[in-house]
Scaffold this active site. Structure first.
Site, PDB file in Angstrom:
ATOM      1  N   CYS A   1     -86.794 -55.683  34.901  1.00 21.48           N
ATOM      2  CA  CYS A   1     -87.109 -54.183  35.104  1.00 21.48           C
ATOM      3  C   CYS A   1     -86.836 -53.940  36.655  1.00 21.48           C
ATOM      4  O   CYS A   1     -87.824 -53.981  37.611  1.00 21.48           O
ATOM      5  CB  CYS A   1     -88.478 -53.882  34.490  1.00 21.48           C
ATOM      6  SG  CYS A   1     -88.742 -52.094  34.836  1.00 21.48           S
TER       7      CYS A   1
ATOM      8  N   CYS B   1     -89.253 -51.006  37.611  1.00 22.65           N
ATOM      9  CA  CYS B   1     -90.645 -51.348  37.882  1.00 22.65           C
ATOM     10  C   CYS B   1     -90.737 -52.475  39.386  1.00 22.65           C
ATOM     11  O   CYS B   1     -91.598 -52.259  40.183  1.00 22.65           O
ATOM     12  CB  CYS B   1     -91.120 -52.288  36.898  1.00 22.65           C
ATOM     13  SG  CYS B   1     -90.903 -52.076  35.321  1.00 22.65           S
ATOM     14  N   ASP B   2     -89.648 -53.232  39.664  1.00 26.76           N
ATOM     15  CA  ASP B   2     -89.667 -54.320  40.621  1.00 26.76           C
ATOM     16  C   ASP B   2     -88.786 -54.170  41.793  1.00 26.76           C
ATOM     17  O   ASP B   2     -89.106 -54.805  42.659  1.00 26.76           O
ATOM     18  CB  ASP B   2     -89.512 -55.548  39.805  1.00 26.76           C
ATOM     19  CG  ASP B   2     -90.651 -55.912  38.774  1.00 26.76           C
ATOM     20  OD1 ASP B   2     -91.832 -55.153  39.090  1.00 26.76           O
ATOM     21  OD2 ASP B   2     -90.554 -56.539  37.875  1.00 26.76           O
TER      22      ASP B   2
END
Ligand code: NAP
Length: 305
Positions: free
Chosen positions: A133, A136-137
């Site tokens: 992701c 997200c990261d």
């Protein structure tokens, strides 16, 4: 007619599930949508969408929010819960949840798909440099070096997104040609932070506290080498989210649900829509198309019961 809790239960609140909910709510069906996490599905982890008509560009998060708000405004009830299993017959379908069972006349399975893993021991580095992701990261890799694996739309689109943060992105692909849409390929090739590593597969990861090295092998020459990298993003395709299915409907050999032109599965009154379906194209536009057909098919099915 057998008495049931609902006319229609929808499993999954990605674009397909939410669209089915919009159509069912407008058809004044008694409908419940079940979602185990957050409404939005895979688009929640998609940074930017620019191939969904009507939006020149919109973040996946914003599009998910809009779809959910529209469905709820029309009266769709969404419950956060995980489906455990299904008991299916033509005139009664039972959905088994953790704490209770609900009955319905029809069912739409729109539970989507999840990233496939590589199986080279990456599991122990999840949260320590391994991710699927970027939304997200990616920010954890500011001015760092990362490896992205895969050659499809997801890998190429997300590798481009990673370059907003990382200094260098190695895109490792097992062939010498990408599968991704040409427009994404053009952008990746023009991006000087992306270096293509062709004909190569990841064979392992190593590091003390987290990912430090990504080992790769050239599948044509068998040459092995190590890329020093702080992270490894894996986008090598998807697998259907069907752990609750237990062969209740027919699937292909990968577990994607088989459905006809009306989105009906092997069980009358049970429909499949979106990425969980065996389909030649997985897009938001195809998921919402599937779902509209599935919802109307469910309505007709109930009328004919
Ligand atoms: P995908 O299209 O199935 O591509 C998977 C990629 O991973 C392929 O390039 C494949 O290589 C490679 N791969 C598979 N197994 C591998 C392995 N064991 N080791 C190394 N590489 C491996 O999957 P996706 O990119 O996740 O996309 C899923 C669906 O969502 C697709 O239908 C896609 O079009 C759609 N999608 C669309 C958009 C968009 O429109 N912007 C964005 C994201 C996703 P080969 O090419 O050699 O098979």
């Amino acid at each position: 007619m057998v008495k049931t809790d609902y006319d229609l239960v929808i499993i999954g609140a990605g674009p397909a599930g939410l669209t089915a909910g919009i159509y069912a709510a407008r058809a004044r069906m008694k409908v419940l949508l079940l979602e185990k996490a957050f409404p939005g599905g895979q688009i929640l982890v998609t940074d930017w969408i620019e191939n969904y008509p009507g939006f020149e560009g919109i973040s996946g998060f914003d599009l998910a929010e809009k779809m959910k708000a529209q469905a709820e405004k029309l009266g769709l009830k969404i419950e956060t819960t995980e489906v455990h299993s299904l008991n299916l017959s033509t005139d009664l379908k039972e959905v088994v949840l953790k704490d209770r069972r609900i009955t319905t006349k029809s069912l739409i399975i729109a539970s989507g798909a999840s990233p496939r893993s590589l199986g080279v021991g990456e599991d122990k580095f999840i949260g320590k440099g391994v991710s699927s992701c970027a939304t997200c990261d990616a920010a954890f890799f500011k001015e760092k070096t990362v490896v992205a694996v895969g050659g499809g739309d997801t890998a190429v689109q997300e590798a481009i997104f990673l370059t907003k943060f990382a200094n260098k992105v190695y895109l490792v692909h097992r062939r010498d040609e990408l599968r991704a849409a040409k427009i994404l390929q053009e952008r990746a090739f023009k991006n000087d932070k992306i270096e293509m590593v062709w004909d190569s597969v990841v064979t392992g990861l190593s590091g003390f506290f987290g990912v430090e090295n990504v080992s790769i092998k050239n599948v044509k020459t068998n040459e092995e080498k190590t890329i020093k990298a702080d992270g490894c993003f894996i986008w090598v395709g998807i697998l259907p989210n069907t752990s609750f299915l237990n062969e209740a409907v027919e699937t292909d050999k990968f577990g994607f649900i088989l459905a006809d032109a009306k989105m009906q599965t092997s069980v009358p009154g049970v429909y499949a829509a979106g990425d969980v379906r065996d389909t030649p194209l997985r897009q938001i536009s195809t998921a919402v198309g599937d779902a509209a057909i599935a919802a109307i098919s469910a309505e007709h099915f109930i009328e004919n019961l």
